[in-house]
Scaffold this motif. Structure first.
Motif, PDB file in Angstrom:
ATOM      1  N   LEU A 337       0.827  -1.189   0.000  1.00 44.92           N
ATOM      2  CA  LEU A 337       0.000   0.000   0.000  1.00 44.92           C
ATOM      3  C   LEU A 337       0.870   1.252   0.000  1.00 44.92           C
ATOM      4  CD1 LEU A 337      -2.860   1.227   0.216  1.00 44.92           C
ATOM      5  CD2 LEU A 337      -2.627   1.086   2.709  1.00 44.92           C
ATOM      6  N   HIS A 338       1.934   1.224   0.821  1.00 43.79           N
ATOM      7  CA  HIS A 338       2.889   2.328   0.883  1.00 43.79           C
ATOM      8  C   HIS A 338       4.264   1.792   0.506  1.00 43.79           C
ATOM      9  CE1 HIS A 338      -0.167   4.741   2.828  1.00 43.79           C
ATOM     10  NE2 HIS A 338      -0.325   3.802   3.760  1.00 43.79           N
ATOM     11  N   PRO A 339       4.823   2.221  -0.625  1.00 45.79           N
ATOM     12  CA  PRO A 339       6.124   1.701  -1.085  1.00 45.79           C
ATOM     13  C   PRO A 339       7.235   1.974  -0.077  1.00 45.79           C
ATOM     14  CG  PRO A 339       5.002   2.907  -2.840  1.00 45.79           C
ATOM     15  CD  PRO A 339       4.236   3.179  -1.578  1.00 45.79           C
ATOM     16  N   ASN A 340       8.109   0.986   0.084  1.00 45.51           N
ATOM     17  CA  ASN A 340       9.286   1.111   0.938  1.00 45.51           C
ATOM     18  C   ASN A 340      10.491   0.550   0.215  1.00 45.51           C
ATOM     19  OD1 ASN A 340       8.147   1.948   3.747  1.00 45.51           O
ATOM     20  ND2 ASN A 340       6.821   0.257   3.122  1.00 45.51           N
ATOM     21  N   GLU A 341      11.685   0.973   0.658  1.00 44.89           N
ATOM     22  CA  GLU A 341      12.912   0.435   0.072  1.00 44.89           C
ATOM     23  C   GLU A 341      13.500  -0.634   0.985  1.00 44.89           C
ATOM     24  OE1 GLU A 341      15.453   3.687  -0.916  1.00 44.89           O
ATOM     25  OE2 GLU A 341      14.121   4.408  -2.516  1.00 44.89           O
ATOM     26  N   ASN A 342      14.225  -0.258   2.004  1.00 43.90           N
ATOM     27  CA  ASN A 342      14.807  -1.225   2.940  1.00 43.90           C
ATOM     28  C   ASN A 342      14.123  -1.097   4.300  1.00 43.90           C
ATOM     29  OD1 ASN A 342      16.941  -2.471   1.338  1.00 43.90           O
ATOM     30  ND2 ASN A 342      17.802  -0.388   1.256  1.00 43.90           N
ATOM     31  N   LEU A 343      13.682  -2.248   4.822  1.00 46.67           N
ATOM     32  CA  LEU A 343      13.062  -2.282   6.154  1.00 46.67           C
ATOM     33  C   LEU A 343      13.667  -3.413   6.968  1.00 46.67           C
ATOM     34  CD1 LEU A 343       9.241  -1.877   5.327  1.00 46.67           C
ATOM     35  CD2 LEU A 343      10.783  -0.099   6.184  1.00 46.67           C
ATOM     36  N   THR A 344      13.745  -3.193   8.279  1.00 46.65           N
ATOM     37  CA  THR A 344      14.138  -4.293   9.164  1.00 46.65           C
ATOM     38  C   THR A 344      12.920  -5.192   9.399  1.00 46.65           C
ATOM     39  OG1 THR A 344      13.534  -3.099  11.170  1.00 46.65           O
ATOM     40  CG2 THR A 344      15.777  -2.771  10.333  1.00 46.65           C
ATOM     41  N   LEU A 345      13.191  -6.374   9.958  1.00 47.10           N
ATOM     42  CA  LEU A 345      12.085  -7.267  10.298  1.00 47.10           C
ATOM     43  C   LEU A 345      11.103  -6.553  11.225  1.00 47.10           C
ATOM     44  CD1 LEU A 345      10.546  -9.931  10.572  1.00 47.10           C
ATOM     45  CD2 LEU A 345      12.249 -10.663  12.263  1.00 47.10           C
ATOM     46  N   ALA A 346      11.610  -5.832  12.224  1.00 47.79           N
ATOM     47  CA  ALA A 346      10.738  -5.114  13.157  1.00 47.79           C
ATOM     48  C   ALA A 346       9.903  -4.075  12.421  1.00 47.79           C
ATOM     49  CB  ALA A 346      11.566  -4.446  14.252  1.00 47.79           C
ATOM     50  N   GLU A 347      10.479  -3.404  11.434  1.00 45.13           N
ATOM     51  CA  GLU A 347       9.756  -2.388  10.673  1.00 45.13           C
ATOM     52  C   GLU A 347       8.735  -3.016   9.725  1.00 45.13           C
ATOM     53  OE1 GLU A 347      13.129   1.159  10.472  1.00 45.13           O
ATOM     54  OE2 GLU A 347      13.157  -0.476   9.001  1.00 45.13           O
ATOM     55  N   VAL A 348       9.049  -4.203   9.209  1.00 43.88           N
ATOM     56  CA  VAL A 348       8.089  -4.924   8.371  1.00 43.88           C
ATOM     57  C   VAL A 348       6.795  -5.161   9.153  1.00 43.88           C
ATOM     58  CG1 VAL A 348       7.590  -7.170   7.291  1.00 43.88           C
ATOM     59  CG2 VAL A 348       9.765  -6.007   6.840  1.00 43.88           C
ATOM     60  N   ILE A 349       6.944  -5.515  10.442  1.00 41.47           N
ATOM     61  CA  ILE A 349       5.776  -5.742  11.286  1.00 41.47           C
ATOM     62  C   ILE A 349       5.093  -4.418  11.628  1.00 41.47           C
ATOM     63  CG2 ILE A 349       4.956  -6.716  13.462  1.00 41.47           C
ATOM     64  CD1 ILE A 349       6.057  -8.742  11.382  1.00 41.47           C
ATOM     65  N   LYS A 350       5.885  -3.408  11.962  1.00 43.26           N
ATOM     66  CA  LYS A 350       5.331  -2.116  12.380  1.00 43.26           C
ATOM     67  C   LYS A 350       4.530  -1.458  11.262  1.00 43.26           C
ATOM     68  CE  LYS A 350       6.729   2.345  14.345  1.00 43.26           C
ATOM     69  NZ  LYS A 350       7.873   3.115  14.895  1.00 43.26           N
ATOM     70  N   TYR A 351       5.068  -1.490  10.047  1.00 44.95           N
ATOM     71  CA  TYR A 351       4.415  -0.814   8.924  1.00 44.95           C
ATOM     72  C   TYR A 351       3.614  -1.776   8.051  1.00 44.95           C
ATOM     73  CZ  TYR A 351       7.699   2.803  10.338  1.00 44.95           C
ATOM     74  OH  TYR A 351       8.420   3.727  11.068  1.00 44.95           O
ATOM     75  N   SER A 352       3.623  -3.061   8.412  1.00 45.46           N
ATOM     76  CA  SER A 352       2.826  -4.083   7.736  1.00 45.46           C
ATOM     77  C   SER A 352       3.112  -4.164   6.243  1.00 45.46           C
ATOM     78  CB  SER A 352       1.330  -3.837   7.975  1.00 45.46           C
ATOM     79  OG  SER A 352       0.609  -5.025   7.762  1.00 45.46           O
ATOM     80  N   SER A 353       4.381  -4.316   5.912  1.00 42.63           N
ATOM     81  CA  SER A 353       4.790  -4.430   4.505  1.00 42.63           C
ATOM     82  C   SER A 353       4.592  -5.864   4.008  1.00 42.63           C
ATOM     83  CB  SER A 353       6.266  -4.030   4.341  1.00 42.63           C
ATOM     84  OG  SER A 353       6.745  -4.385   3.060  1.00 42.63           O
ATOM     85  N   ASN A 354       3.779  -6.024   2.977  1.00 39.69           N
ATOM     86  CA  ASN A 354       3.581  -7.351   2.390  1.00 39.69           C
ATOM     87  C   ASN A 354       4.837  -7.848   1.700  1.00 39.69           C
ATOM     88  OD1 ASN A 354       0.958  -7.395   3.266  1.00 39.69           O
ATOM     89  ND2 ASN A 354       0.043  -6.934   1.276  1.00 39.69           N
ATOM     90  N   ILE A 355       5.486  -6.976   0.934  1.00 40.46           N
ATOM     91  CA  ILE A 355       6.699  -7.390   0.223  1.00 40.46           C
ATOM     92  C   ILE A 355       7.808  -7.707   1.219  1.00 40.46           C
ATOM     93  CG2 ILE A 355       8.497  -6.599  -1.366  1.00 40.46           C
ATOM     94  CD1 ILE A 355       6.291  -5.061  -2.857  1.00 40.46           C
ATOM     95  N   GLY A 356       7.914  -6.917   2.280  1.00 45.18           N
ATOM     96  CA  GLY A 356       8.893  -7.233   3.321  1.00 45.18           C
ATOM     97  C   GLY A 356       8.617  -8.599   3.929  1.00 45.18           C
TER      98      GLY A 356
END
Length: 584
Positions: A337-356
């Motif tokens: 929903l919101h594009p991201n470049e590099n995320l940590t595992l903790a940030e993947v959970i916090k921002y709910s990145s599907n691709i992460g």
């Protein structure tokens, strides 16, 4: 001359007379034989039927049950009870004007007069009119109609809180047997002994002898539930308000003690009144938190994080490339929903990145993800003491295609029930130990003595205590001001949770233009969890995001429940909130 002529005629008359006598004798003999044959037939071949018919003319019987056990909440407040009523029967042959009688009886008992008239217009010796009449009204009718009516003491099931907890409790039928919910699941324990009432009538139909026989021990046993009536009310009110506010089709909310598996509330909207269950659609009777499975969406990322940590291939700080919001797997393009470049595992959970999430799943492999999901209980029944539990769907990882592995990482391609999902999150709150969810605290007898108690039951350890602590930290970040679940935190409390915005699979097996389930699941207080809560709203029309729809309802349930439980908010958080408002 005349005398001689008479003497000459006499011999000629004798043969004719003899023939007439013979014929009369034969006719009488035939009649006697017919009567004798009929008597033999009735005595030998129709004996049983005629005895039964004769018995039905002067005797009868009816079965009733002793008082059904009461269902209490955890604080011994009545949720279902049995009250004394009178069963009314009629002898149609003694009613001169069935139509007029039906009209009068129906007026007293609030019944349909036309249907009752049809019931009374019969050749049957006895018919039931009503099995649960108020005693005073029954006696008024008895005084009016005399021996045309027969009265029998009986019990009727009542639910004093009406719609509260209806799907949990279920209901009983006219014969007193449980048909849905805990009334059905624990029917054998709740049911009282059978009482058979036998009566004998005289030639005028008056009952002059009546006797009763019992089979069993007497009244049924009671259930003491883990449900707290006040928390149930809080959950139902918050859920109803949320479903109506966001114009959803329906909703579920569930509250559990994560340390013991005791269910404190299980709310549904829309509901029904078990006192008049036939007036409500059948689909409202079902306890959907137990019976219905759905795709969990991004709430599953909690268990992905646990799998990643348990595998040893990731830490909370492990970084993944989120491909600026677009990533292709097996010919299928996945998007954030919101594009991201590099995320940590903790940030993947916090921002709910599907691709992460997909990148993390690829790093740990399908076997590790499948093992962790299985350990948390997905794909199998929890064993909760409720009827109709769904086991959900989790295919073995050997049957996963690359795109299946990817979508399962963010909660598509598998299904779970509400009780499974909340039990899994409760295991994180409980230091990695999965408890068996339960609805009943104890079974007691009619005198209140405990017959059987149900202690907390550990199913297994699913992750290490260290992993559970790290996942809790990630879940707490979700409810921070910049997380997807920021609206889930009531003032003065730290909350761990996860949002989910889950697409509902269409009938053609696709997600194109599909509806959504808005979900939030978590626990509080973060440091020492007292309650784990799940809220799900099906197909909300105003907004479909879990953080917008379900998270505020979660916050309300936690806030009001803690207020009721006398769990005080943290003073430092109150001071911090006050300082922020003053600074603004």
């Amino acid at each position: 001359m005349k005398k001689s002529r008479q003497k000459e005629e006499k011999p000629n008359q004798t043969p004719g007379r003899n023939r007439r006598i013979l014929m009369a004798g034969l006719v009488l003999a035939a009649c006697y034989l017919t009567i004798a044959g009929k008597a033999v037939y009735l005595q030998v071949f129709e004996d049983t039927r005629l005895k039964s018919r004769a018995s039905g003319e002067y005797s009868g019987s009816a079965e009733f049950r002793e008082k059904r056990g009461t269902i209490y909440d955890v604080n011994l407040r009545e949720l279902a009870a049995s009250t004394r009523v009178v069963s009314i029967g009629a002898h149609p042959a003694r009613i001169e004007n069935p139509k007029k009688a039906a009209s009068e009886i129906a007026r007293h008992l609030d019944m349909d007069a036309a249907k009752l008239a049809g019931r009374l217009n019969t050749d049957r010796p006895f018919v039931w009119i009503r099995r649960d009449a108020a005693p005073e009204r029954a006696r008024e009718l008895k005084n009016q109609f005399g021996n045309s009516l027969a009265l029998f003491d009986n019990y009727s099931r009542v639910y004093p809180n009406k719609t509260l907890g209806a799907q949990i409790l279920g209901f009983v039928g006219v014969d007193g047997n449980g048909l849905e919910g805990l009334e059905y699941y624990y029917d054998r324990q709740l049911t009282g002994a059978v009482r058979e009432s036998t009566f004998i009538r005289d030639a005028l139909g008056r009952i002059f002898q009546q006797s009763e026989a019992k089979s069993g021990q007497g009244p049924g046993n009671n259930l003491v539930l883990t449900i707290d009536r006040n928390i149930q009310y809080i959950a139902e009110e918050a859920l109803k308000k949320t479903v109506l506010k966001f114009n959803g089709d329906s909703g579920m909310a569930m509250v559990m003690d994560p340390r013991t598996g005791a269910v404190r509330a299980m709310a549904h909207y829309p509901g029904f009144n078990p006192n008049a269950f036939t007036r409500f659609p059948r689909q409202t009777w079902r306890n959907r938190a137990i019976t219905d499975a759905f795709e969990p969406g991004s709430t599953l990322k909690v268990f992905l994080a646990a799998a990643a940590l348990e595998s040893g291939r990731c830490s909370p700080g492990t970084r993944v490339d989120c491909e600026d919001g677009s990533y292709t797997v097996g010919g299928h393009t996945l998007r954030d929903l919101h594009p991201n470049e590099n995320l940590t595992l903790a940030e993947v959970i916090k921002y709910s990145s599907n691709i992460g999430a997909v990148k993390i799943a690829e790093r740990i492999g399908p076997e590790n993800l499948y093992k962790t999901l299985s350990d948390f209980g997905f794909g199998e029944k929890t064993g909760i003491d409720c009827p109709g539990e769904a086991e959900g769907r989790l295919r073995h990882y050997r049957n996963w295609r690359p795109v299946d592995h990817a979508t399962i990482a963010f909660g598509q391609g598998l299904s779970v029930s509400a009780v499974q999902l909340l039990s899994g999150v409760s295991a994180i709150a409980n230091h990695g130990v999965l408890m068996k969810p339960r609805m009943v605290e104890a079974i007691t007898d009619a005198n209140g003595l405990v017959v059987k108690s149900f202690e907390p039951e550990v199913r297994r350890r699913v992750v290490t205590e260290t992993t559970a602590r790290k996942v809790k930290d990630m879940m707490q970040s979700v409810t921070q001001p910049d997380g997807t679940g920021s609206q889930a935190s009531p003032r003065g409390f730290r909350v761990c949770g996860k949002t989910g915005t889950a697409q509902i699979l269409n009938s053609d097996g696709t997600y194109e233009d599909s509806d959504y389930n808005a979900i939030f699941v978590g626990f509080a207080p973060a440091g020492s969890p007292e309650l784990a809560v799940l809220v799900m709203v099906k197909d909300p029309k105003v907004s479909h995001y879990g953080g917008v729809v379900a998270a505020p309802a979660f916050a309300e349930i936690v806030r009001e429940s803690f207020n009721y439980m006398n769990i005080a908010p943290a003073r430092e958080l109150l001071d911090h909130t006050r300082a922020e408002k003053e600074g603004a």
